[in-house]
Every structure is written in C-alpha cells, then in structure tokens.
Design an enzyme around this catalytic site. Structure first.
Site, PDB file in Angstrom:
ATOM      1  N   LYS A   1     -15.204 -42.116  27.700  1.00  0.00           N
ATOM      2  CA  LYS A   1     -13.949 -41.798  28.593  1.00  0.00           C
ATOM      3  C   LYS A   1     -14.570 -39.752  28.537  1.00  0.00           C
ATOM      4  CE  LYS A   1     -10.007 -44.172  27.002  1.00  0.00           C
ATOM      5  NZ  LYS A   1      -9.380 -43.897  26.296  1.00  0.00           N
TER       6      LYS A   1
ATOM      7  N   ASP B   1      -3.401 -42.808  29.921  1.00  0.00           N
ATOM      8  CA  ASP B   1      -3.268 -42.888  28.291  1.00  0.00           C
ATOM      9  C   ASP B   1      -1.697 -41.744  27.888  1.00  0.00           C
ATOM     10  OD1 ASP B   1      -5.479 -44.264  27.800  1.00  0.00           O
ATOM     11  OD2 ASP B   1      -6.368 -43.138  26.647  1.00  0.00           O
TER      12      ASP B   1
HETATM   13  P1  NAP Z   1     -11.417 -43.523  18.207  1.00  0.00           P
HETATM   14  O1  NAP Z   1     -11.845 -42.252  19.181  1.00  0.00           O
HETATM   15  O2  NAP Z   1     -12.545 -43.761  18.029  1.00  0.00           O
HETATM   16  O3  NAP Z   1     -10.462 -43.575  16.876  1.00  0.00           O
HETATM   17  C1  NAP Z   1     -10.587 -43.953  16.079  1.00  0.00           C
HETATM   18  C2  NAP Z   1      -9.578 -43.390  14.919  1.00  0.00           C
HETATM   19  O4  NAP Z   1      -9.414 -43.968  14.152  1.00  0.00           O
HETATM   20  C3  NAP Z   1      -9.702 -42.596  14.111  1.00  0.00           C
HETATM   21  O5  NAP Z   1      -9.032 -40.903  13.793  1.00  0.00           O
HETATM   22  C4  NAP Z   1     -10.718 -42.820  13.012  1.00  0.00           C
HETATM   23  O6  NAP Z   1     -10.677 -42.099  12.199  1.00  0.00           O
HETATM   24  C5  NAP Z   1      -9.652 -43.085  12.388  1.00  0.00           C
HETATM   25  N1  NAP Z   1     -10.311 -44.715  12.113  1.00  0.00           N
HETATM   26  C6  NAP Z   1     -10.634 -45.858  12.243  1.00  0.00           C
HETATM   27  N2  NAP Z   1     -11.578 -46.614  11.768  1.00  0.00           N
HETATM   28  C7  NAP Z   1     -10.680 -45.788  10.019  1.00  0.00           C
HETATM   29  C8  NAP Z   1     -10.208 -46.346   8.971  1.00  0.00           C
HETATM   30  N3  NAP Z   1     -10.500 -47.167   8.192  1.00  0.00           N
HETATM   31  N4  NAP Z   1      -8.953 -45.623   7.943  1.00  0.00           N
HETATM   32  C9  NAP Z   1      -8.458 -44.181   8.339  1.00  0.00           C
HETATM   33  N5  NAP Z   1      -8.909 -44.320  10.316  1.00  0.00           N
HETATM   34  C10 NAP Z   1      -9.735 -45.362  10.755  1.00  0.00           C
HETATM   35  O7  NAP Z   1     -10.616 -44.099  18.881  1.00  0.00           O
HETATM   36  P2  NAP Z   1      -9.699 -44.160  19.943  1.00  0.00           P
HETATM   37  O8  NAP Z   1      -9.937 -44.834  21.699  1.00  0.00           O
HETATM   38  O9  NAP Z   1      -8.380 -43.162  19.613  1.00  0.00           O
HETATM   39  O10 NAP Z   1      -8.706 -45.933  19.838  1.00  0.00           O
HETATM   40  C11 NAP Z   1      -7.977 -45.972  18.054  1.00  0.00           C
HETATM   41  C12 NAP Z   1      -6.764 -47.173  18.495  1.00  0.00           C
HETATM   42  O11 NAP Z   1      -6.346 -47.226  19.803  1.00  0.00           O
HETATM   43  C13 NAP Z   1      -7.771 -48.472  18.928  1.00  0.00           C
HETATM   44  O12 NAP Z   1      -7.013 -49.380  18.241  1.00  0.00           O
HETATM   45  C14 NAP Z   1      -7.664 -48.768  20.529  1.00  0.00           C
HETATM   46  O13 NAP Z   1      -7.405 -50.112  20.671  1.00  0.00           O
HETATM   47  C15 NAP Z   1      -6.362 -48.123  20.457  1.00  0.00           C
HETATM   48  N6  NAP Z   1      -6.197 -47.295  21.816  1.00  0.00           N
HETATM   49  C16 NAP Z   1      -4.884 -48.198  22.403  1.00  0.00           C
HETATM   50  C17 NAP Z   1      -4.671 -48.558  23.723  1.00  0.00           C
HETATM   51  C18 NAP Z   1      -3.446 -48.999  24.459  1.00  0.00           C
HETATM   52  O14 NAP Z   1      -3.600 -49.148  26.117  1.00  0.00           O
HETATM   53  N7  NAP Z   1      -2.676 -49.687  23.730  1.00  0.00           N
HETATM   54  C19 NAP Z   1      -5.605 -47.097  24.769  1.00  0.00           C
HETATM   55  C20 NAP Z   1      -6.558 -46.732  24.357  1.00  0.00           C
HETATM   56  C21 NAP Z   1      -6.408 -46.815  22.377  1.00  0.00           C
HETATM   57  P3  NAP Z   1     -12.041 -41.069  11.693  1.00  0.00           P
HETATM   58  O15 NAP Z   1     -12.003 -39.471  12.492  1.00  0.00           O
HETATM   59  O16 NAP Z   1     -11.404 -40.432   9.648  1.00  0.00           O
HETATM   60  O17 NAP Z   1     -12.893 -42.020  12.169  1.00  0.00           O
END
Ligand code: NAP
Length: 516
Positions: free
Chosen positions: A310, A347
């Site tokens: 991305k 998004d």
């Molecule tokens: P990302 O960039 O990897 O970010 C992950 C986030 O989750 C970070 O803020 C991370 O915190 C936090 N995190 C991970 N493990 C954690 C834990 N054990 N405790 C507390 N915080 C934790 O991922 P992303 O792309 O933003 O995606 C995040 C979520 O949104 C995913 O589940 C994804 O499937 C969902 N999503 C959904 C859609 C949809 O269409 N519905 C679209 C995009 C994403 P740190 O910064 O501390 O690592």
C-alpha cells in the site's frame, strides 16, 4: 486404426472438447465413479486420475460401463507415476498397461508424461495407437516456469495429438511467460498450458483466452489434484472463465497474502450483476516490480492494493489523489486509457460512508484505536468531516505522529473509564481470527453510543459482541469492506456499484467461514 480413421476421429474429438476439464479422483472405483457421475451433470470433459485408484486395472470394466453410459462425456485417462508427481507406484510398463487398457475401454484421450513417452518403443506406441484414443503428452514442472519452448520442442517429435505443459508460478510474471507461449501456439489448437501454485491463478483464468485448448479444475474444493487448482464451479460461476475474451478487462487484488481474500467473490459478483465484461483475480506478490510488469503486460486495468504494497506503490504511480498523499498509502490503482497509473484511497470512504448514514460527524467526539494504515485512513477521513479525534495506540510514538499529521489528539488508556465518546473505531488488528489477543478494550472502557470495528474476519468480533451486550449500536468491518470495494468499482467502471449484492455475497462468505 488407419491413419485416415485416426485423423477423422481427432477432428471430431477437437470439436467436442469442453473448455474446463474436471479432474476426478477416488481410491476405489465406487468413489471415483460417484464423483464422476456428479461432475458429468455440469461438465462434459473429465480427467480420470487412475493413479489415485488402489487397483486401476481392476477398475477398468466399471469405467468402461460408465463411459458407455455417458456418451456426452469426453474422458481422459491419466495414470501418473510417483516419479512425475502422481500417485502410481508401478513402473513405466505398468503405467502403459493401464493406459492401454483404458484406451481399449473407450477413453477418448490418454495422458502420457513426456519422461515416460521418451522411453517408449514402437511396440508400446502400437498398443496405445491401436485404439481410437488420442495421445496427450504432458510435462509437469513442480518448481519453476522456464524453457517452455524447449519442452515443446522435446514433445513434438513424439507426434502428440495434444500437448500439455504445466509449470509452477513463482511470480506473477511467470503467468505472462505462460500466456505468451500459449499465444504463440494458439494456431496449433492442441496445446494446454497452466501455471500451478497460488500465483498461477492468472493462467488458470486467462489461459483459455491466450490460446490454451482447455484448462483443468477440481471437481470440488478439497479435491484438487494440483497446487492452486480451482473448483470447476468457481471457475465457471465466479471467474466465468469460459466467457473471458479479448475484450475482458482484468482487475485484481495485489499483496501477500491474498489467497483467502473476499475481494474476488465480491468484485466478480458486481461485474456480473452490472454486465461489465471484466474479471477480478488474486495477484499474490510482495514485489512491486512483479506487479508492475503484470499490469503492463496483461494489461491489468485496476488493482486493489493491500499489505505490504500500500505504501510502496505510491512512488510508482503517475498521479495520486490528495487523500492518498496525506495518508501515505493507496489501496486503489486505476489504469487510464493511455496506460497511466492513478492512485486513490477508498478506505477513507469505506470508513466515513457507513458512519455518515448513522451519525453527524461534525464535532463528533471519536476514540480511534490504532495508528497503522487503516487508522491513518480513519484519522484523515474523520478530521476532514469535522470530527474531534482522540488516538490511542499500543505504540504511543506512532499515535503522536499520526495525531500531529492529522491535527488530532492523543489519549491515554487510563483516561478512558471517565471519558465519553460519540463513537469508538477499532483500527487495530486485535480481534482478527488467529490473533492471540482478542479484546482491545474492557467493557467499562466502552463509553460511546456507537462502536465500529474495522476488523471483518470474523464479522462478529469480541469487541462488537461486548458492545452489543452493553446495548450499544455497532458497525461491522464487513460494511467498510463493501463500501471501499463499491468505491473501487465506481472508479474503475464509472457505474454505481451494486452494493446490496456485494454485501450479500461478502456476509454469506464470512458466515460460511465461521460455520466451516
Ligand atoms: P497495520 O498497519 O499493521 O496496523 C495494525 C495496528 O494494530 C497498529 O496500530 C498496531 O499497533 C495495532 N496492534 C496490532 N496488534 C496489537 C495488539 N496485540 N494490541 C494492541 N494493538 C495492536 O494494519 P492495518 O492495515 O491498519 O489494519 C488494521 C486492521 O484493520 C486489520 O484487522 C485489518 O484487517 C482491518 N482492515 C479492515 C478493512 C476493511 O475493509 N474492513 C480495511 C483495511 C484494514 P502498533 O503500532 O503498536 O504495532
């Protein structure tokens, strides 16, 4: 059989060959024929994998009877030895005995592996050619896609009626290699080419258009005979493989992993519903150069970009919209008429749209959990709509950075019990299937009217269950998924997206995952 009779027979065979060949397996004749009887209701071309049978020779009378009963069917007999990736533990002579009996039983084609064919003597060929069965010479490379022309040149002197070359895709580019090979051999009308593996799906769906005489499919999911094989019904109904033509536009979801992505079922449903001549595939890669080559060579008209590409893709695009620039990530690429690549971030719409249908975002007080890619889209989108955003993240530094960039605030965990919000958005991955930690907040910290969990697999996350039990309104991540996909559909086609149909297939697939 005389040469003339053989030629007439071959011409007739070519005219009746279906475009999807369903591989039938079974360890007993009963199991195999039960599956064949089911498959032949929807398919006319079947490959019987005789090497899966414990005793293939003993099964021949029942197979003969089945062939006799189903004259509408064209049947291939295959008895691949273990040395060539099959299940048959006999020698070359044993394989030839099985195939000779299969030809005598009425099979229309027999599949002989190149390595076997090269060892055959005149007398062996006579036994096979003595019946009306056509000979398909096949070659399987379980490691790479290379030297396709050289393999073809090795097969040609053996005078095959059909040629099948199956390689393994280690990159998206390998599909291009296979399709260029098929295009060059199109006029022969007897060449089948496929790339195996998760990265080979492009060749399975677009191979027919490139010139493959037919393609292979499994009878059902779970009965695959090769890595990356797709069930016949999925090929026909989701990818509409037999309708893909020169005018079909190609789209896909790029990233790694994308194997279980719901985007293909959602987008292909939308294209079908709106009668757009397009197909949507999984483009599994973590290498941006590999994706860019595929976009250029196929060409691919639009891409849904997911992790880990991305951010990286941004610098390879000719233009990006303002939101993508602010967020620093793009999830949608549109290829313009003149081949320019334009980036968008849908998004944001995926998050903001479902919210606007429920609350007034102007001055809404929002707790945003997370500071990763999805949280960045939420922060900029919500701020743009006038909301007051408080960010909380496991790593406080990233929360502070995002707050500075998006003109939001940060908040500490110990402040939550006494705080009140209009909305809580979970943009962390906590709650996702497979994650150890399942709840991001405690019940006493859920002080809001509405909770939106961006996690969509499972659809009912622990956070949403907790919110519902507290009587709070909720929005599922599936809603974001459908809305961001609907925006992509509109960007690619210029048509309004069939949101209801998209919602129906996505929620059905998510529920089936839970039940499955
Ligand atoms: P990302 O960039 O990897 O970010 C992950 C986030 O989750 C970070 O803020 C991370 O915190 C936090 N995190 C991970 N493990 C954690 C834990 N054990 N405790 C507390 N915080 C934790 O991922 P992303 O792309 O933003 O995606 C995040 C979520 O949104 C995913 O589940 C994804 O499937 C969902 N999503 C959904 C859609 C949809 O269409 N519905 C679209 C995009 C994403 P740190 O910064 O501390 O690592």
């Amino acid at each position: 059989m005389t040469d003339t009779a053989q030629n007439v027979n071959l011409q007739y065979l070519r005219t009746r060959l279906g475009r999807i060949c369903v591989a039938i397996i079974g360890s007993t004749p009963h199991e195999m024929l039960e599956r064949a009887a089911e498959a032949v209701r929807e398919n006319t071309l079947l490959e019987f994998r005789l090497d899966y049978l414990a005793k293939p020779l003993a099964a021949m009378p029942r197979l003969k009877e089945f062939l006799h009963l189903h004259r509408e069917m064209t049947a291939i007999a295959t008895c691949r030895r273990e040395a060539n990736g099959g299940k048959f533990d006999g020698k070359v002579a044993d394989e030839m005995e099985v195939l000779g009996k299969a030809a005598a039983a009425g099979f229309h084609l027999v599949d002989i592996e190149l390595q076997t064919a090269e060892t055959l003597k005149q007398a062996d060929w006579k036994k096979i050619r003595g019946h009306s069965a056509a000979v398909l010479i096949s070659y399987h490379d379980f490691k790479t896609t290379k030297d396709l022309d050289k393999i073809y040149a090795r097969i040609q002197p053996l005078h095959p009626d059909f040629v099948k070359i199956v390689s393994t895709a280690r990159s998206l580019a390998d599909n291009v290699t296979m399709m260029r090979f098929l295009e060059a051999k199109r006029d022969e009308g007897n060449v089948v080419g496929i790339c195996m593996g998760d990265q080979g799906i492009i060749s399975r769906v677009l191979g027919l258009r490139a010139g493959s005489r037919f393609t292979f499919a499994s009878a059902t999911t779970g009965e695959e005979t090769a890595p990356g094989q797709i069930a016949a019904r999925t090929l026909r109904e989701t990818y509409r493989t037999d309708q893909v033509d020169a005018g079909t536009r190609v789209y896909g979801v790029a990233g790694d992993p994308v194997r279980h992505s719901l985007s293909p079922i959602m987008m292909n449903t939308a294209f079908h519903r709106e009668t757009v001549n397009a197909v949507y595939l999984t483009l599994q890669t973590e290498k941006i150069a590999d994706l860019l080559l595929l976009i250029r060579e196929v060409p691919v008209h639009g891409v849904s970009v997911t992790m880990p590409l991305k951010q990286e893709i941004m610098k390879h695009l000719d233009r990006t919209d303002v939101l993508s620039q602010k967020i620093g990530a793009c999830n949608t690429v549109v290829r313009s008429q003149d081949g320019k690549l334009i980036g968008y971030n849908t998004d944001v719409a995926g998050i903001v749209r479902p919210l606007e249908q429920r609350i007034d975002l102007r001055k809404a007080k929002v707790l945003l959990l997370g500071a990763g890619g999805a949280a960045r889209a939420a922060a900029f989108g919500l701020k743009q709509k006038g909301a007051e955003v408080f960010i909380l993240n496991r790593t406080p530094q990233t929360a502070q950075k995002l707050a500075r960039e998006a003109e939001a605030k940060t908040i500490r965990r110990d402040q939550l019990v006494k705080a009140n919000f209009d909305l809580i958005v979970n943009a962390t991955s906590v709650g996702m299937t497979g994650m150890k930690q399942q709840t991001i907040l405690e019940e006493k910290e859920l002080n809001a009217k509405l909770v939106f969990d961006l996690v969509y697999s499972p659809m009912e996350t622990p956070l949403l269950k907790m919110a519902r039990s507290k009587g709070l309104a909720v929005i599922t991540g599936a809603e974001m998924f459908v809305h961001q996909g609907a925006e992509q559909f509109q960007l690619w086609t210029g048509k309004p997206a069939p949101r209801e149909d998209m919602w129906r297939v996505v929620t059905h697939a998510l529920r089936s995952r839970v039940e499955g």
